[in-house]
Design an enzyme around this catalytic site. Structure first.
Site, PDB file in Angstrom:
ATOM      1  NE  ARG A  22     -41.511  -1.185  -1.647  1.00 60.36           N
ATOM      2  CZ  ARG A  22     -40.486  -1.541  -0.765  1.00 60.36           C
ATOM      3  NH1 ARG A  22     -39.486  -1.028  -0.371  1.00 60.36           N
ATOM      4  NH2 ARG A  22     -40.983  -2.662  -0.004  1.00 60.36           N
ATOM      5  NE  ARG A  56     -33.510   0.898  -0.387  1.00 59.01           N
ATOM      6  CZ  ARG A  56     -33.549  -0.162  -0.050  1.00 59.01           C
ATOM      7  NH1 ARG A  56     -32.890  -0.646   1.126  1.00 59.01           N
ATOM      8  NH2 ARG A  56     -34.484  -1.182  -0.310  1.00 59.01           N
ATOM      9  NE  ARG A  96     -33.871   5.327   4.796  1.00 61.42           N
ATOM     10  CZ  ARG A  96     -33.031   4.984   5.690  1.00 61.42           C
ATOM     11  NH1 ARG A  96     -32.534   5.789   6.599  1.00 61.42           N
ATOM     12  NH2 ARG A  96     -32.585   3.681   5.974  1.00 61.42           N
ATOM     13  CG  ASP A 123     -43.010   0.179   4.599  1.00 54.46           C
ATOM     14  OD1 ASP A 123     -42.277   0.038   3.762  1.00 54.46           O
ATOM     15  OD2 ASP A 123     -43.601  -1.090   5.382  1.00 54.46           O
ATOM     16  CE1 TYR A 179     -41.853  -8.325   6.587  1.00 50.64           C
ATOM     17  CE2 TYR A 179     -43.835  -8.059   4.867  1.00 50.64           C
ATOM     18  CZ  TYR A 179     -42.393  -7.955   5.246  1.00 50.64           C
ATOM     19  OH  TYR A 179     -41.401  -7.881   4.308  1.00 50.64           O
TER      20      TYR A 179
HETATM   21  O1  CP3 Z   1     -43.829   3.232  -3.832  1.00 52.32           O
HETATM   22  C1  CP3 Z   1     -43.684   4.200  -3.086  1.00 52.32           C
HETATM   23  O2  CP3 Z   1     -42.594   4.911  -3.587  1.00 52.32           O
HETATM   24  C2  CP3 Z   1     -43.930   4.673  -1.665  1.00 52.32           C
HETATM   25  C3  CP3 Z   1     -43.255   3.997  -0.623  1.00 52.32           C
HETATM   26  C4  CP3 Z   1     -43.326   2.640  -0.374  1.00 52.32           C
HETATM   27  C5  CP3 Z   1     -42.489   2.160   0.616  1.00 52.32           C
HETATM   28  N1  CP3 Z   1     -42.633   0.809   1.074  1.00 52.32           N
HETATM   29  C6  CP3 Z   1     -41.018   2.894   1.384  1.00 52.32           C
HETATM   30  C7  CP3 Z   1     -39.859   2.122   1.713  1.00 52.32           C
HETATM   31  C8  CP3 Z   1     -44.135   1.666  -0.529  1.00 52.32           C
HETATM   32  C9  CP3 Z   1     -45.340   1.516  -1.459  1.00 52.32           C
HETATM   33  C10 CP3 Z   1     -43.755   0.448   0.172  1.00 52.32           C
HETATM   34  C11 CP3 Z   1     -44.706  -1.054   0.322  1.00 52.32           C
HETATM   35  C12 CP3 Z   1     -44.138  -1.954   0.999  1.00 52.32           C
HETATM   36  N2  CP3 Z   1     -43.342  -2.226   2.304  1.00 52.32           N
HETATM   37  C13 CP3 Z   1     -44.249  -3.373   0.674  1.00 52.32           C
HETATM   38  C14 CP3 Z   1     -45.077  -4.066  -0.488  1.00 52.32           C
HETATM   39  C15 CP3 Z   1     -44.510  -3.610  -1.875  1.00 52.32           C
HETATM   40  C16 CP3 Z   1     -43.354  -4.589  -2.044  1.00 52.32           C
HETATM   41  O3  CP3 Z   1     -42.107  -4.447  -2.478  1.00 52.32           O
HETATM   42  O4  CP3 Z   1     -43.726  -6.016  -2.111  1.00 52.32           O
HETATM   43  C17 CP3 Z   1     -43.661  -4.245   1.570  1.00 52.32           C
HETATM   44  C18 CP3 Z   1     -43.501  -5.736   1.508  1.00 52.32           C
HETATM   45  C19 CP3 Z   1     -42.846  -3.302   2.460  1.00 52.32           C
HETATM   46  C20 CP3 Z   1     -42.237  -3.593   3.628  1.00 52.32           C
HETATM   47  C21 CP3 Z   1     -40.717  -3.225   3.650  1.00 52.32           C
HETATM   48  N3  CP3 Z   1     -40.438  -1.982   3.697  1.00 52.32           N
HETATM   49  C22 CP3 Z   1     -39.593  -4.020   3.479  1.00 52.32           C
HETATM   50  C23 CP3 Z   1     -39.626  -5.497   3.278  1.00 52.32           C
HETATM   51  C24 CP3 Z   1     -38.505  -3.040   3.592  1.00 52.32           C
HETATM   52  C25 CP3 Z   1     -37.098  -3.597   3.424  1.00 52.32           C
HETATM   53  C26 CP3 Z   1     -36.575  -4.134   2.320  1.00 52.32           C
HETATM   54  C27 CP3 Z   1     -36.454  -2.894   1.245  1.00 52.32           C
HETATM   55  O5  CP3 Z   1     -37.123  -2.991   0.247  1.00 52.32           O
HETATM   56  O6  CP3 Z   1     -35.447  -1.934   1.627  1.00 52.32           O
HETATM   57  C28 CP3 Z   1     -39.147  -1.829   3.638  1.00 52.32           C
HETATM   58  C29 CP3 Z   1     -38.249  -0.424   3.518  1.00 52.32           C
HETATM   59  C30 CP3 Z   1     -38.846   0.544   2.731  1.00 52.32           C
HETATM   60  N4  CP3 Z   1     -39.972   0.936   2.561  1.00 52.32           N
HETATM   61  C31 CP3 Z   1     -37.850   1.416   1.879  1.00 52.32           C
HETATM   62  C32 CP3 Z   1     -38.841   2.151   1.456  1.00 52.32           C
HETATM   63  C33 CP3 Z   1     -38.387   3.431   0.423  1.00 52.32           C
HETATM   64  C34 CP3 Z   1     -36.567   1.348   1.870  1.00 52.32           C
HETATM   65  C35 CP3 Z   1     -35.718   1.570   3.065  1.00 52.32           C
HETATM   66  C36 CP3 Z   1     -34.944   2.651   3.313  1.00 52.32           C
HETATM   67  O7  CP3 Z   1     -35.056   3.797   2.830  1.00 52.32           O
HETATM   68  O8  CP3 Z   1     -34.079   2.559   4.047  1.00 52.32           O
END
Ligand code: CP3
Length: 348
Positions: free
Chosen positions: A25, A29, A38, A74, A152
């Protein structure tokens, strides 16, 4: 040694001049540049607009001396391609509007080519590769693993104990097999397509695998991850497997067939590597909360991990889970530079 050779060489357990580092990640943010994008676009718009996804992918590469980029996407959009309605609710995280609850719901799920359902991520990979090649930074593609996607799809959102998902797994084994087989085909084809579009390594995220007992994991999740990896294998690029909370059955992570196993901080890196065996590379395993600590505490924990990996070819430094939004970017810079400075050259 170019950064490209450092990360990809470590995936193959070859000699490196320093330990490579990237952070799960890493685009997100905690970065002001990401928050700025964003403010103007919802998350799914960024993911589905190749130019924006490419821009965000490059942000951490511009800010820090990271050894790999990961495509901005994602794990959940592949579920949209199967017919589920996905939205990211403000402050709540992802929500599926029509979660999978019955045998009929499972029968209705579509298995379509990723070129049709996820063209935006494949295009983003092509764009990002064009920009990364001149800097010699490799690009990682990724997908959720079948179990985490099933969790999910069934729960419809994050969950504390995965009652509905595990309930279906335990009470409807035939329906579970149908669902997981469809997911493994979608995941395998998606990973393969990402590699063909230019991803030089692939990571599977099985974030919720630690919810299962060892025997349930082996019976109801592992075979489908193995199937997805077998499909992606055809691309010939290194495959990383990530899960959390699986210290109780770490050996099964090796059985996925991945080249690199990503471990979390709940297990010592040296103990994990001993259990996994010498013929696999290991990624990890700093507690993401350590990035919020004062530099001395962060440095001491980083040093301890590098010392535990000491001298073995095939260590990729990373966190044990995704970076937290509260992380000060300056600590990321210090961490990345310190890993390169402190780590010794490694011989294969
Ligand atoms: O690593 C990176 O920089 C690449 C981008 C990436 C995102 N999500 C972007 C994202 C990756 C590799 C993911 C993987 C992901 N997404 C996982 C597996 C990794 C982990 O943390 O366990 C999971 C479970 C998700 C599902 C997901 N996406 C959730 C639960 C959420 C909300 C909670 C949170 O962390 O904000 C997201 C949103 C998300 N995906 C964000 C980002 C940068 C943040 C949201 C935003 O910008 O509003």
């Amino acid at each position: 040694m170019t950064p490209e050779s450092r990360f990809l060489r470590a995936c193959r357990r070859e000699a490196t001049d320093a330990t490579p580092i990237w952070l799960m990640r890493q685009a997100g943010r905690y970065m002001p540049a990401y928050r700025h994008v964003r403010e103007h676009h919802p998350l799914l718009t960024i993911i589905k607009t190749p130019e924006l996804a490419c821009e965000v992918t490059l942000q951490p590469i511009e800010a820090f001396e990271l050894d790999a980029a990961i495509i901005f996407a994602d794990i959940l959009p592949p579920l949209e391609g199967m017919g589920l309605h996905l939205r990211f609710a403000e402050g709540e995280g992802p929500v599926i509007g029509n979660p999978v609850r019955t045998v009929d719901d499972i029968a209705r799920l579509r298995v379509l080519p990723p070129e049709e359902t996820l063209p935006f991520t494949l295009d983003a990979i092509r764009l990002a590769r064009a920009q990364l090649d001149s800097r010699n930074i490799p690009l990682i593609g990724f997908s959720g693993a079948p179990f985490t996607l099933a969790a999910y799809a069934i729960e419809g959102r994050g969950s504390r104990n995965y009652m509905l998902a595990k309930g279906l797994m335990m009470s409807e084994p035939v329906a579970w097999d149908t669902l997981m087989t469809k997911l493994s085909e979608v995941v395998g084809a998606y990973l393969l397509a990402q590699a063909r579009a230019g991803a030089q390594a692939l990571q599977l995220f099985d974030s919720w695998a630690g919810q299962l007992s060892a025997s349930d994991y082996r019976q109801h999740a592992l075979p489908y991850t193995q199937h997805a990896i077998a499909i992606a294998r055809q691309a010939g690029v290194p495959i990383i497997h990530f899960a959390t909370d699986t210290s109780g059955y770490l050996e099964a992570m090796r059985e996925t067939g991945a080249d690199v196993v990503s471990v979390d901080w709940r297990v010592d890196l040296s103990a994990a590597w001993q259990r996994l065996g010498a013929n696999v590379a290991v990624q990890g395993n700093l507690d993401p909360v350590a990035l919020l600590a004062p530099w001395d505490a962060l440095k001491q924990r980083t040093q301890a991990i590098l010392d535990q990996a000491g001298g073995h070819a095939g260590h990729i430094f990373n966190l044990g889970h995704g970076i937290l939004p509260e992380t000060p970017p300056d600590n990321v810079k210090r961490l990345v530079d310190f890993v390169h400075e402190y780590s010794a050259p490694v011989h294969a």
